[in-house]
Design a protein around this motif. Structure first.
Motif, PDB file in Angstrom:
ATOM      1  N   ILE A 177       0.833  -1.201   0.000  1.00 51.55           N
ATOM      2  CA  ILE A 177       0.000   0.000   0.000  1.00 51.55           C
ATOM      3  C   ILE A 177       0.874   1.260   0.000  1.00 51.55           C
ATOM      4  O   ILE A 177       0.555   2.257  -0.644  1.00 51.55           O
ATOM      5  N   PHE A 178       1.994   1.198   0.718  1.00 49.46           N
ATOM      6  CA  PHE A 178       2.909   2.338   0.718  1.00 49.46           C
ATOM      7  C   PHE A 178       3.455   2.590  -0.687  1.00 49.46           C
ATOM      8  O   PHE A 178       3.575   3.741  -1.119  1.00 49.46           O
ATOM      9  N   ILE A 179       3.797   1.528  -1.412  1.00 48.95           N
ATOM     10  CA  ILE A 179       4.291   1.685  -2.781  1.00 48.95           C
ATOM     11  C   ILE A 179       3.233   2.355  -3.657  1.00 48.95           C
ATOM     12  O   ILE A 179       3.541   3.235  -4.460  1.00 48.95           O
ATOM     13  N   LEU A 180       1.983   1.938  -3.502  1.00 52.72           N
ATOM     14  CA  LEU A 180       0.897   2.575  -4.257  1.00 52.72           C
ATOM     15  C   LEU A 180       0.868   4.080  -3.983  1.00 52.72           C
ATOM     16  O   LEU A 180       0.796   4.893  -4.910  1.00 52.72           O
ATOM     17  N   ALA A 181       0.907   4.436  -2.706  1.00 48.84           N
ATOM     18  CA  ALA A 181       0.835   5.844  -2.330  1.00 48.84           C
ATOM     19  C   ALA A 181       2.050   6.621  -2.840  1.00 48.84           C
ATOM     20  O   ALA A 181       1.924   7.714  -3.404  1.00 48.84           O
ATOM     21  N   TYR A 182       3.244   6.037  -2.665  1.00 45.44           N
ATOM     22  CA  TYR A 182       4.469   6.736  -3.044  1.00 45.44           C
ATOM     23  C   TYR A 182       4.556   6.949  -4.555  1.00 45.44           C
ATOM     24  O   TYR A 182       4.851   8.055  -5.020  1.00 45.44           O
ATOM     25  N   LEU A 183       4.317   5.899  -5.326  1.00 42.40           N
ATOM     26  CA  LEU A 183       4.396   6.037  -6.783  1.00 42.40           C
ATOM     27  C   LEU A 183       3.319   6.980  -7.307  1.00 42.40           C
ATOM     28  O   LEU A 183       3.538   7.725  -8.263  1.00 42.40           O
ATOM     29  N   GLY A 184       2.141   6.941  -6.685  1.00 42.81           N
ATOM     30  CA  GLY A 184       1.080   7.867  -7.091  1.00 42.81           C
ATOM     31  C   GLY A 184       1.484   9.305  -6.843  1.00 42.81           C
ATOM     32  O   GLY A 184       1.279  10.182  -7.694  1.00 42.81           O
ATOM     33  N   TYR A 185       2.094   9.561  -5.692  1.00 45.48           N
ATOM     34  CA  TYR A 185       2.552  10.911  -5.363  1.00 45.48           C
ATOM     35  C   TYR A 185       3.655  11.353  -6.319  1.00 45.48           C
ATOM     36  O   TYR A 185       3.643  12.483  -6.832  1.00 45.48           O
ATOM     37  N   GLN A 186       4.638  10.473  -6.586  1.00 47.25           N
ATOM     38  CA  GLN A 186       5.732  10.805  -7.487  1.00 47.25           C
ATOM     39  C   GLN A 186       5.231  11.086  -8.905  1.00 47.25           C
ATOM     40  O   GLN A 186       5.699  12.004  -9.572  1.00 47.25           O
ATOM     41  N   TYR A 187       4.259  10.287  -9.359  1.00 42.65           N
ATOM     42  CA  TYR A 187       3.751  10.490 -10.720  1.00 42.65           C
ATOM     43  C   TYR A 187       2.978  11.803 -10.816  1.00 42.65           C
ATOM     44  O   TYR A 187       3.117  12.556 -11.781  1.00 42.65           O
ATOM     45  N   GLU A 188       2.164  12.091  -9.825  1.00 38.36           N
ATOM     46  CA  GLU A 188       1.381  13.326  -9.855  1.00 38.36           C
ATOM     47  C   GLU A 188       2.304  14.538  -9.799  1.00 38.36           C
ATOM     48  O   GLU A 188       2.047  15.566 -10.419  1.00 38.36           O
ATOM     49  N   LYS A 189       3.414  14.416  -9.084  1.00 34.72           N
ATOM     50  CA  LYS A 189       4.353  15.524  -8.924  1.00 34.72           C
ATOM     51  C   LYS A 189       5.197  15.734 -10.178  1.00 34.72           C
ATOM     52  O   LYS A 189       5.390  16.859 -10.634  1.00 34.72           O
ATOM     53  N   ASN A 190       5.701  14.638 -10.770  1.00 32.19           N
ATOM     54  CA  ASN A 190       6.646  14.733 -11.891  1.00 32.19           C
ATOM     55  C   ASN A 190       6.032  14.480 -13.259  1.00 32.19           C
ATOM     56  O   ASN A 190       6.705  14.610 -14.277  1.00 32.19           O
ATOM     57  N   LYS A 191       4.755  14.034 -13.260  1.00 28.55           N
ATOM     58  CA  LYS A 191       4.047  13.710 -14.502  1.00 28.55           C
ATOM     59  C   LYS A 191       4.706  12.561 -15.263  1.00 28.55           C
ATOM     60  O   LYS A 191       4.578  12.441 -16.480  1.00 28.55           O
ATOM     61  N   LYS A 192       5.444  11.735 -14.552  1.00 28.05           N
ATOM     62  CA  LYS A 192       6.011  10.531 -15.149  1.00 28.05           C
ATOM     63  C   LYS A 192       6.339   9.557 -14.027  1.00 28.05           C
ATOM     64  O   LYS A 192       6.417   9.920 -12.853  1.00 28.05           O
ATOM     65  N   LEU A 193       6.521   8.305 -14.390  1.00 35.94           N
ATOM     66  CA  LEU A 193       6.866   7.293 -13.401  1.00 35.94           C
ATOM     67  C   LEU A 193       8.316   7.495 -12.970  1.00 35.94           C
ATOM     68  O   LEU A 193       9.230   7.386 -13.769  1.00 35.94           O
ATOM     69  N   SER A 194       8.503   7.798 -11.696  1.00 39.44           N
ATOM     70  CA  SER A 194       9.830   8.114 -11.191  1.00 39.44           C
ATOM     71  C   SER A 194      10.709   6.875 -11.137  1.00 39.44           C
ATOM     72  O   SER A 194      10.267   5.795 -10.767  1.00 39.44           O
ATOM     73  N   ILE A 195      11.971   7.049 -11.493  1.00 38.30           N
ATOM     74  CA  ILE A 195      12.935   5.953 -11.422  1.00 38.30           C
ATOM     75  C   ILE A 195      13.176   5.555  -9.963  1.00 38.30           C
ATOM     76  O   ILE A 195      13.648   4.449  -9.671  1.00 38.30           O
ATOM     77  N   LYS A 196      12.837   6.458  -9.027  1.00 38.19           N
ATOM     78  CA  LYS A 196      12.973   6.133  -7.608  1.00 38.19           C
ATOM     79  C   LYS A 196      12.101   4.925  -7.253  1.00 38.19           C
ATOM     80  O   LYS A 196      12.411   4.178  -6.319  1.00 38.19           O
ATOM     81  N   GLY A 197      11.020   4.774  -8.013  1.00 37.53           N
ATOM     82  CA  GLY A 197      10.145   3.637  -7.770  1.00 37.53           C
ATOM     83  C   GLY A 197      10.868   2.314  -7.950  1.00 37.53           C
ATOM     84  O   GLY A 197      10.565   1.329  -7.269  1.00 37.53           O
ATOM     85  N   LEU A 198      11.839   2.271  -8.865  1.00 37.36           N
ATOM     86  CA  LEU A 198      12.599   1.048  -9.113  1.00 37.36           C
ATOM     87  C   LEU A 198      13.425   0.676  -7.888  1.00 37.36           C
ATOM     88  O   LEU A 198      13.575  -0.506  -7.561  1.00 37.36           O
TER      89      LEU A 198
END
Length: 409
Positions: A177-198
């Motif tokens: 669930i944390f990954i869902l929240a974090y990647l959603g926040y990163q995508y909304e902020k940067n308008k792309k899937l952040s490499i930090k997610g990897l």
């Protein structure tokens, strides 16, 4: 370039505090079960229970205030979740379960009201609160996995293992669930899937190997392969969400139906697992027996399941069979409707990149529910996160035009 920082305001702090009583990690009940300072933890458990009831009332008051003063309307998701909870409570009443079990529906409704109110205030407030809460829980969960890879049942010092959320399944579930929240926040902020997610997914994969969680390892390898292909293809590669979802759904059904078949036995043996899936099939047999004895309303939340050793457990080690046994076919169908509805939202999302990655993470959760039982509020959190993220990125609205439950106000 403008720097984005995660800022939590006073209102978000209020909702963070309101959600805390719902996320007691389960260690208190385990302390009591293992007879570790029982009187103290009985008292603490009582405080948490009273806290949930109090917070539920506060949450309901905030909900009424929000949806009457601004004339907002509730979402379809909210309406479905309330109906599911009412059916579950009705099942408990019919089966004459304890008063505490019946009243558990009160704080479940309170939790849903808090999530709906928070979601109605906007995506940023909702996502900030989830990141703050789940970030702390994930840190504790990952710490416990590193120290106690096999959970508190196999730890030398049970007291410390339980204290640090020693259940590997509970830790991994919160982490998803944390990954869902974090990647959603990163995508909304940067308008792309952040490499930090990897990087986060890599840490998640390591915990999967440490805990020997086969479902986690398989799904995370697929998800990381997706990231690699996305980088190589310059963001052009995507996987339709229904493909992994359908594959996992099919696999779960085949395993449930075919655990006595030779070909299933050979597949499981090849994967290094026993055919009983660590004794789960005995629990599944109990769940199906309960369902056959009371197919409409189930046997209630206090059902007891027996594994091969005769040890009593309070869940069927399958979210689906557990709900089918405890609450009956109607509540189960509504439960599946909520799951499929969210999958449909992913399939029709405009942004294919975000739909692909969240579709795969959602598939991880669907698969893990096939072999473990989690608190219903965690699924509520997953569904709300996905719907809010999709709605924000696609620029759509998820609330109904008509307010079904608040007409009288």
């Amino acid at each position: 370039m403008k720097q984005h920082r995660l800022k939590i305001n006073k209102q978000e702090v209020l909702y963070f505090l309101l959600l805390i009583p719902f996320f007691e990690p389960g260690c208190i009940g385990s302390f009591i079960e293992y007879n570790i300072n029982t009187s103290l933890y009985n008292a603490i458990g009582t405080v948490f229970a009273l806290g949930r009831y109090l917070v539920s009332c506060i949450g309901f008051i905030l909900f009424i205030k929000e949806f009457t003063s601004r004339k907002n309307s509730t979402s379809t998701l909210f309406n479905l979740l309330i109906v599911i909870t009412l059916f579950s409570t009705l099942s408990n009443i019919i089966n004459k379960t304890s008063l505490n079990a019946i009243l558990s529906g009160v704080y479940e409704i309170g939790f849903i009201c808090i999530c709906e109110t928070l979601a109605s205030k906007g995506y940023k407030k909702f996502i900030h609160v989830q990141l703050a809460l789940l970030g702390v829980l994930s840190f504790l969960g990952v710490t416990s996995i590193l120290i106690f890879p096999h959970g508190f049942n196999h730890a030398k010092y049970t007291f410390f293992a339980i204290y640090f959320l020693g259940s590997k399944n509970a830790s991994i579930n919160i982490y998803i669930i944390f990954i869902l929240a974090y990647l959603g926040y990163q995508y909304e902020k940067n308008k792309k899937l952040s490499i930090k997610g990897l990087i986060i997914l890599t840490l998640f994969l390591i915990t999967g190997f440490l805990t020997e969680s086969g479902s986690t390892i398989v799904c995370l390898i697929i998800l990381m392969a997706y990231y690699a292909l996305r980088i190589v293809s310059f963001d052009k590669f995507s996987i339709r969400p229904w493909i992994p979802f359908a594959g996992v759904a099919f696999a779960i059904v085949v395993i449930y139906i075919g655990t006595n078949f030779n070909f299933i036995n050979s597949i499981v043996t090849t994967l290094g697992r026993d055919l009983s899936f660590s004794g789960r099939t005995a629990l599944w047999d109990d769940a199906l027996s309960y369902f056959r004895s009371s197919p409409i309303f189930g046997v209630g939340i206090e059902a007891k399941f027996h594994n091969y050793s005769g040890v009593i457990q309070h869940s069927a080690h399958s979210q689906y069979l557990d709900r089918l046994a405890k609450y009956g076919i109607i509540a189960f169908i509504l439960f599946i409707v909520v799951i499929i509805r969210t999958e449909k939202k992913l399939c029709i999302a405009k942004n294919r990149n975000i739909a692909s990655v969240f579709g795969l993470i959602y598939t991880v959760y669907i698969l893990k529910m096939g072999f473990d039982t989690y608190d219903f509020k965690l699924l509520i959190m997953v569904i709300y996160l996905i719907e809010e993220i999709i709605a924000t990125i696609d620029g759509t609205v998820i609330r109904n035009k008509k307010n079904v439950f608040l007409k009288k106000y």
